[in-house]
Design a protein around this motif. Structure first.
Motif: not given
Length: 183
Positions: A142-171
């Motif tokens: 959810v964005l406010g009035d100001r253009n947010p600082e978007f960090k383009t070089n943020a990690p594209k993945s995170v480590k997780v332990a085991g399976p994760v619950c996500l929306p259906s693969p075909t949204p």
């Protein structure tokens, strides 16, 4: 009074009574129809998340995000959704939303979920919120009035332990609509 006269009087009295009954029936039908037509449309049901094995790494390509503009800056949500899509996130919807927020707010089923952390990495200083009713595990930005600082070089993945619950693969993937362009 003869029987013919009685029938005549019954017919004379029956006509207005029948007409009155038909008018009442039409009024009741119109009221019921108007009530049905003017009733609010119920929101679509939210599909619960699906447990997915992401092989220990949750990637941006696994996470579904909706982007909402709660401010007055036209096109902000559309612009930010394109930035998120460019780094791999699946964009479900782009729209305007109330109430207004001052800082970028990221909402997930639990603020500590890995999908929320992955999205939050792109918005330094964002407010993280939990919404236990988000059983689909989609993440909202959810964005406010100001253009947010978007960090383009943020990690594209995170480590997780085991399976994760996500929306259906075909949204449903966002089609570029005039509404989305103004968001």
């Amino acid at each position: 009074m003869t029987s013919d006269e009685r029938r005549r009087y019954v017919r004379m009295a029956g006509t207005p009574i029948t007409l009155l009954a038909l008018v009442v029936l039409i009024v009741v039908a119109i009221r019921a129809g108007w009530k049905a037509v003017s009733a609010p449309i119920p929101p679509p049901p939210i599909t619960p998340c699906v447990t997915q094995d992401v092989q220990g790494t949750l990637k941006t390509t696994d996470v579904t995000v909706s982007v909402y503009n709660s401010g007055h800056t036209r096109g902000l949500a559309s612009s930010v959704s394109k930035q998120l899509a460019n780094v791999g996130f699946i964009i479900d919807s782009v729209a305007n939303r109330e109430p207004m927020v001052k800082k970028v707010t990221i909402i997930g089923q639990d603020a500590k979920d890995p999908e929320v952390a992955l999205v939050a990495g792109y918005f330094p200083g964002a407010v993280l919120k939990s919404d236990p009713k988000r059983v689909d595990h989609e993440v909202e930005v959810v964005l406010g009035d100001r253009n947010p600082e978007f960090k383009t070089n943020a990690p594209k993945s995170v480590k997780v332990a085991g399976p994760v619950c996500l929306p259906s693969p075909t949204p449903s993937v966002l089609a570029e609509t005039p509404e989305a362009q103004h968001s």
